[in-house]
Write a protein that holds these residues in place. Sequence first.
Motif, PDB file in Angstrom:
ATOM      1  N   PHE A  15      63.739   1.681  79.663  1.00 26.51           N
ATOM      2  CA  PHE A  15      62.230   1.690  79.324  1.00 26.51           C
ATOM      3  C   PHE A  15      62.667  -0.043  79.766  1.00 26.51           C
ATOM      4  N   GLU A  16      61.358  -0.639  80.162  1.00 25.89           N
ATOM      5  CA  GLU A  16      61.312  -1.644  80.037  1.00 25.89           C
ATOM      6  C   GLU A  16      60.240  -2.369  80.079  1.00 25.89           C
ATOM      7  N   ASP A  17      59.233  -3.253  78.936  1.00 24.10           N
ATOM      8  CA  ASP A  17      57.522  -3.041  78.671  1.00 24.10           C
ATOM      9  C   ASP A  17      57.225  -4.095  80.548  1.00 24.10           C
ATOM     10  N   ILE A  18      57.145  -3.170  81.270  1.00 19.65           N
ATOM     11  CA  ILE A  18      56.553  -3.805  83.127  1.00 19.65           C
ATOM     12  C   ILE A  18      55.296  -2.939  82.737  1.00 19.65           C
ATOM     13  N   ASN A  19      54.497  -3.275  83.981  1.00 20.22           N
ATOM     14  CA  ASN A  19      53.068  -2.859  84.152  1.00 20.22           C
ATOM     15  C   ASN A  19      52.656  -2.213  83.206  1.00 20.22           C
ATOM     16  N   ASP A  20      52.398  -2.324  82.659  1.00 18.09           N
ATOM     17  CA  ASP A  20      52.003  -2.085  80.768  1.00 18.09           C
ATOM     18  C   ASP A  20      52.480  -0.805  79.856  1.00 18.09           C
ATOM     19  N   ALA A  21      53.684  -0.820  80.376  1.00 20.68           N
ATOM     20  CA  ALA A  21      54.534   0.800  79.923  1.00 20.68           C
ATOM     21  C   ALA A  21      54.266   0.605  78.238  1.00 20.68           C
ATOM     22  N   ALA A  22      54.183  -0.178  77.781  1.00 18.69           N
ATOM     23  CA  ALA A  22      54.245  -0.268  75.906  1.00 18.69           C
ATOM     24  C   ALA A  22      52.902   0.052  75.298  1.00 18.69           C
ATOM     25  N   ASP A  23      52.774  -1.572  75.560  1.00 19.49           N
ATOM     26  CA  ASP A  23      51.039  -1.360  75.151  1.00 19.49           C
ATOM     27  C   ASP A  23      49.896  -0.966  75.804  1.00 19.49           C
ATOM     28  N   GLY A  24      49.122  -0.315  75.575  1.00 20.81           N
ATOM     29  CA  GLY A  24      47.860  -0.114  76.622  1.00 20.81           C
ATOM     30  C   GLY A  24      48.484   1.361  77.373  1.00 20.81           C
ATOM     31  N   GLY A  25      49.870   1.416  76.795  1.00 15.85           N
ATOM     32  CA  GLY A  25      50.619   2.276  77.833  1.00 15.85           C
ATOM     33  C   GLY A  25      51.169   3.219  77.180  1.00 15.85           C
ATOM     34  N   ILE A  26      52.986   3.624  76.492  1.00 24.10           N
ATOM     35  CA  ILE A  26      53.659   4.979  75.237  1.00 24.10           C
ATOM     36  C   ILE A  26      53.299   4.655  73.873  1.00 24.10           C
ATOM     37  N   TYR A  27      52.835   3.292  73.725  1.00 24.62           N
ATOM     38  CA  TYR A  27      52.570   2.875  72.512  1.00 24.62           C
ATOM     39  C   TYR A  27      51.344   3.303  72.059  1.00 24.62           C
ATOM     40  N   ALA A  28      51.102   4.229  71.133  1.00 18.45           N
ATOM     41  CA  ALA A  28      49.712   5.240  70.999  1.00 18.45           C
ATOM     42  C   ALA A  28      48.436   3.928  70.680  1.00 18.45           C
ATOM     43  N   GLU A  29      48.968   3.079  70.259  1.00 18.61           N
ATOM     44  CA  GLU A  29      47.724   1.772  69.850  1.00 18.61           C
ATOM     45  C   GLU A  29      46.491   2.175  70.743  1.00 18.61           C
ATOM     46  N   LEU A  30      45.030   2.343  70.280  1.00 19.37           N
ATOM     47  CA  LEU A  30      44.316   2.401  71.366  1.00 19.37           C
ATOM     48  C   LEU A  30      43.725   0.466  71.474  1.00 19.37           C
ATOM     49  N   VAL A  31      43.863  -0.029  69.877  1.00 13.68           N
ATOM     50  CA  VAL A  31      43.311  -1.973  70.019  1.00 13.68           C
ATOM     51  C   VAL A  31      43.984  -2.668  70.953  1.00 13.68           C
ATOM     52  N   ARG A  32      43.261  -3.371  71.628  1.00 10.49           N
ATOM     53  CA  ARG A  32      44.235  -4.191  72.709  1.00 10.49           C
ATOM     54  C   ARG A  32      43.799  -5.783  71.759  1.00 10.49           C
ATOM     55  N   ASN A  33      44.834  -6.467  71.571  1.00 11.52           N
ATOM     56  CA  ASN A  33      44.512  -7.708  70.791  1.00 11.52           C
ATOM     57  C   ASN A  33      44.123  -7.384  69.518  1.00 11.52           C
ATOM     58  N   ARG A  34      44.720  -6.570  68.751  1.00  6.71           N
ATOM     59  CA  ARG A  34      44.502  -6.051  67.184  1.00  6.71           C
ATOM     60  C   ARG A  34      44.975  -6.874  66.297  1.00  6.71           C
ATOM     61  N   SER A  35      45.970  -7.798  66.695  1.00  4.48           N
ATOM     62  CA  SER A  35      46.049  -9.540  65.789  1.00  4.48           C
ATOM     63  C   SER A  35      45.632 -10.826  66.346  1.00  4.48           C
ATOM     64  N   PHE A  36      44.650 -11.031  67.357  1.00  8.92           N
ATOM     65  CA  PHE A  36      43.963 -12.013  67.741  1.00  8.92           C
ATOM     66  C   PHE A  36      45.038 -12.261  67.959  1.00  8.92           C
ATOM     67  N   GLU A  37      46.092 -12.633  68.808  1.00 13.35           N
ATOM     68  CA  GLU A  37      47.408 -13.516  69.078  1.00 13.35           C
ATOM     69  C   GLU A  37      47.070 -13.696  70.304  1.00 13.35           C
ATOM     70  N   TYR A  38      46.424 -12.980  70.913  1.00 15.03           N
ATOM     71  CA  TYR A  38      46.835 -13.353  72.762  1.00 15.03           C
ATOM     72  C   TYR A  38      46.070 -14.912  72.395  1.00 15.03           C
ATOM     73  N   ASP A  39      46.759 -15.574  74.001  1.00 14.17           N
ATOM     74  CA  ASP A  39      46.223 -17.260  73.880  1.00 14.17           C
ATOM     75  C   ASP A  39      46.971 -17.898  75.560  1.00 14.17           C
ATOM     76  N   THR A  40      46.621 -18.879  75.764  1.00 18.83           N
ATOM     77  CA  THR A  40      47.278 -19.105  77.702  1.00 18.83           C
ATOM     78  C   THR A  40      48.103 -19.150  76.862  1.00 18.83           C
ATOM     79  N   VAL A  41      49.192 -19.879  76.397  1.00 17.28           N
ATOM     80  CA  VAL A  41      50.352 -19.736  76.491  1.00 17.28           C
ATOM     81  C   VAL A  41      50.870 -17.689  76.388  1.00 17.28           C
ATOM     82  N   ASP A  42      50.339 -16.933  76.723  1.00 15.59           N
ATOM     83  CA  ASP A  42      50.646 -15.546  77.151  1.00 15.59           C
ATOM     84  C   ASP A  42      50.424 -15.594  78.678  1.00 15.59           C
ATOM     85  N   ASN A  43      49.055 -15.516  79.319  1.00  9.43           N
ATOM     86  CA  ASN A  43      49.081 -15.610  80.290  1.00  9.43           C
ATOM     87  C   ASN A  43      47.204 -16.205  80.347  1.00  9.43           C
TER      88      ASN A  43
END
Length: 846
Positions: free
Chosen positions: A58-86
């Motif tokens: 298992f590697e978190d590639i192709n959205d394998a974890a968040d949005g994938g096998i990890y069952a959480e439905l909310v994206r960016n639940r902690s408001f930590e996304y940033d241009t440093v990520d993407n």
Amino acid sequence: MSRLQSVLGLATAALLGGTLLPSAFADPADSSPIDYSLRVDAAGETTSIPETMHGVFFEDINDAADGGIYAELVRNRSFEYDTVDNPSYTPMTGWSATSVGGAEGSAEVVDDAERLNENNRRYLRLRPNAHGRAAYGVTNAGYHSGMALERGEKYDFSVWARSDQPGGTPLTVTATDGSGSPVGRTMRVRVRGDEWTEYTTTFVAHSDTTTGRLRVLAHGSGTVRLDMVSLFPRETYKNEPNGLRPDLARRIEALNPGFLRFPGGCLVNTGSHESYQAPDWERRRSYQWKDTIGPVEQRPTNANFWGYNQSYGLGYYEYFRFAENIGAMPLPVVPALVTGCGENEATHDPQLLRRHIQDTLDLIQFANGPVDTEWGAKRAAMGHPEPFGLTHLAVGNEENLPEDFYEHFAKFREAIEQRYPGITVVANSGPDDSGPVFDRAWELAREQNAEMVDEHYYNNPQWFLENNRRYDSYDRSGPKVSLTEYASEGNRFYNALVESAFMTGLERNADVVRMSSYAPLLAHEDDPQWTPDMIWFDNHRSWGSASYEAQKLFGNNVGDEVVPSEASSTPVEREPISGAVGLSTWNTSAAYDDVRVTSADGRTLLTDDFSGDASQWSELTGTGDWSVQDGAYVQSDTGVRNTMVTAGDKSWSDYDLQLSATKRAGSEGFLVAFGVKGTGNYYWWNLGGWNNTRSAVQKTTAGSSETVLSEDTTIETGREYDIRIEVRGRQVTLFLDGEKWGSFTDEQRAEPFRQVVTRDNETGELIVKVVNAQDNPARTELDIEGAGRLASTARLTTLQGDPDAVNTAESRPITPEKSVVRGVDENFTHTFPAHSITVMRIKHEN
């Protein structure tokens, strides 16, 4: 796997649009059976098969974890996304401001002293001006097309919040479909007090949607702060809290994996190796296990190597629990402080190295330590007082700097063996199946008496048919092999066939190959960074590829010991290497001159000094900026890849190609091709490849490449090189500036009929696995010696179909078929269908 491999994997997959290789073994119009023999020595000397023979990585590639096998439905639940990520991200990615009833307000992501904690630094500050029935807040769109919500299922909402209002701030929370219509009752929460507090509630969906949204609205005025906004399905795999999406976890469980390797992959050993407590906390870090345990609201987020954000909601504790739940041996991978995957740097900071070694010792304590130890207590606090029983741990992943890697590896292993002598520490041999890095890494592994070396490779289908006997010649007294990343390039049934033929060789060499796993494991249909992949999914469905079905067939029919067997081979005529010649570049500008091709008997086939035009040459790939300049043929564009132009006849064989080449600018060197049959079929001498770090001869078949010869040769800018390639039959000799650079004979046989026989001691069955990867049925005489009394019938499971078939969400043409074979005896005949993988289980009594 590296970024370059990812690009090449996608490119070659696109080139595999035509027929692949099955017709290479027979005339498609002639589908008459080919006769084979298969001899089984059931009383012969056997080799035990480890339970870890086939596993999963298992590697978190192709959205394998968040949005994938990890069952959480909310994206960016902690408001930590940033241009440093993407570059496309903001702290409000996944969120939009929402007003109901004409309410006004503001929604701003803030990083200040009011934060939830030091790892979860950002939060949403809502300032509503909403009275009566009006409300102001935000809506989360989930991943990709939206949240998948199912009628009758429970969903748990939670949020960390604080309010500056004396009476608190009322929140209304509603799950909706894509049009905004509710799919469950509106939930009400009153945030009281100006200290961070978790609030929870639950609803039952009253209708289905695959485009769901989560709307969180505030009423009144003042300021309310929100963080860790979560919507989690009540049903998870094995009902684990903070758990996994059931359908994906069950598909993995169905593989019957012997081990689970996690969490990567390239995300383990790339990026900064500092901790999140460092001042530059916003930089991308290598995956560090301590960041991923404990309460989810205290875990940081990180920029994933594969170009998106990872929340660490799926962390080391969850990985260990998943391995335990599917009955697999856990195999964690820790960074060696030598980067890989195209980031070739080594950290020479003794203090930082000591810290990571201590982190690794702490990891073992977290997995196995008693509850009265520091890290054993943390495991127990998370709900698992019993040890996880860790026995294997891998240091590093695909490092291209073997000297630096093994210097660090020795220090990791020494510390681990001193404190925990029962742990097997796994090394690795870089990102390729051969070449200077591979050879040197294996040499150092032997010098250090490493117990196990991890190999990775992604090759074209032909390679897998040609290398069934790869491990036959490995040293039985040297380090064992874990092959935890491999796949052929493509997701068709033909890829499953050739991989299965290769797997028979893995099992046959079970005394050397102790672990193997296909990779990658998971891929979201809407966002794959890599292809092929084993299990595909969208937000509400999942399906196994043809390779998944093959892996499942092998994983559930391994057996306990290898029984000696031998099959006859397929007669194949070996024609000489033939084809036109070619010139190309890769992210480089180069000039070619004085091209001359002569036959082995001295006849001139082609000559061009470019004193006129380039009319003898034609574009093959349709890219590049070619022109005649100052008596040379120049490709000027340094930003394009594979700019091949060709000249000559596809029927040419036994010839010499001579030319001069000069690198003008760019990151690599020259690509001189021979045996050119077409766009996806040729050989080329790649001088100064891989960002001018090494040179190799590569063979491309059906658009997929494999390395047949490699050396540490680099190319200087502005220097003229004399190049000569001699092709004689299937032997090729290469000269650089008059000196022999290397030679090879392409005599690898692509054998389409392969087998392995094992024994299941519990059921008393011989397990005969046969792969027939060709257009013709294989009429086979089976001769079983020393088995005692055989049952007259055998259980049969078969995968069979069109070699171009692809399993999709809507269609699964490749699925197992069960049947019974009658007339089984010590000597009987069975015809294995064309394009098939067959498992025959024969009961016997000694």
